[in-house]
Design a protein around this motif. Sequence first.
Motif, PDB file in Angstrom:
ATOM      1  N   SER A  75      -5.649   2.896  -5.228  1.00  0.00           N
ATOM      2  CA  SER A  75      -6.626   1.803  -5.202  1.00  0.00           C
ATOM      3  C   SER A  75      -6.562   0.976  -6.482  1.00  0.00           C
ATOM      4  O   SER A  75      -6.716  -0.245  -6.447  1.00  0.00           O
ATOM      5  N   TYR A 111      -6.696   4.620   0.405  1.00  0.00           N
ATOM      6  CA  TYR A 111      -5.317   4.935   0.025  1.00  0.00           C
ATOM      7  C   TYR A 111      -5.258   6.043  -1.017  1.00  0.00           C
ATOM      8  O   TYR A 111      -4.220   6.705  -1.157  1.00  0.00           O
ATOM      9  N   SER A 168       0.817  -1.222   0.000  1.00  0.00           N
ATOM     10  CA  SER A 168       0.000   0.000   0.000  1.00  0.00           C
ATOM     11  C   SER A 168       0.850   1.272   0.000  1.00  0.00           C
ATOM     12  O   SER A 168       0.526   2.250  -0.697  1.00  0.00           O
ATOM     13  N   ASP A 169       1.941   1.284   0.781  1.00  0.00           N
ATOM     14  CA  ASP A 169       2.801   2.474   0.802  1.00  0.00           C
ATOM     15  C   ASP A 169       3.410   2.733  -0.574  1.00  0.00           C
ATOM     16  O   ASP A 169       3.509   3.896  -1.017  1.00  0.00           O
ATOM     17  N   LYS A 221      -4.749   9.200   0.829  1.00  0.00           N
ATOM     18  CA  LYS A 221      -3.363   9.352   1.281  1.00  0.00           C
ATOM     19  C   LYS A 221      -2.462   9.813   0.138  1.00  0.00           C
ATOM     20  O   LYS A 221      -1.439  10.456   0.371  1.00  0.00           O
ATOM     21  N   VAL A 248       0.755   4.220  -2.851  1.00  0.00           N
ATOM     22  CA  VAL A 248       0.523   5.634  -2.523  1.00  0.00           C
ATOM     23  C   VAL A 248       1.646   6.502  -3.089  1.00  0.00           C
ATOM     24  O   VAL A 248       1.390   7.574  -3.661  1.00  0.00           O
TER      25      VAL A 248
END
Length: 299
Positions: free
Chosen positions: A53, A170, A38-39, A173, A42
């Motif tokens: 996403s 996300y 996920s990081d 973010k 992003v």
Amino acid sequence: MKAYRIILFLFCLFSISIFSVDAQKLYQPYIDYIDKYSDLAVDHMKKYKIPASITLAQGILESGAGRSRFVKETNNHFGIKCHTDWRGNRAYKADDGPNDCFRSYKKAEDSFEDHSKFLAERARYSELFKLSSTDYKGWCRGLQKCGYATDKAYANKLIKLIEDYKLYQYDQKGKAGKSSKAVVQKVKRQPYIDHGLLYVVGEENDNYERIAEEMGFKVKDLLKFNEVPEDFPVSKGDIIYLEKKKKQADKPYFEHIVQIGESMYSISQRYGIQVERLYKLNKKKPDYVPVEGDVLRLR
């Protein structure tokens, strides 16, 4: 006192059953994949303007959450084939043909980087970058229409993953330098009635907190009426109901033909039907993904 205990017991039992159903929908390898990448997704959103996403959902779908043997051997998380401009390592397997060429990478991060450049640098995907970086539904539809995959349910599968696993969080973010909360305006929007239900229409940069404030509702009630979790995104044009949805559509709506980018949830919103009832009317399990051309019963 005895009656109170019975009611409390039934309430607890119901709450546990709802939790169990939700838990069954979530697949641990998918959760692990999201936690791991996920990081990175992003970071790529901030750099390439591709919704985080979308990156995560495509990675999960194309790689089986990184668990397939081919992906472990090639680190190709997005199913990208060689094409004529590819100068890197190659691997072969049956796909559209018996021995198709796929790109091979030293590490997964290289695959993510190549995927972002693949979308950002090709003219066929240029229309996608005119969309908002939080418009995951538009991106899903666009990827299918641009030919990223031949699967008629590709967009709908991505949308289901994004909504089931709350991947849209996300995207917020990844909006560098922007607040995820819209400024509340003290002006009530125009309510409408359709299917015998009162509703309002989502606006640009909207959210449930803003709508609740404007219309004089509690946020938790709007979330319940629309069957969504906290922080569920609102897109421009979305229908937001101000009362509980029905168990079936009003006449003359008997059937619906599934289109690209539709989910069971979006169809339920269109006709004002409870999601659970839509599944039951069509005898579908929770993991069902509507395919373009499918005919669904509405009553």
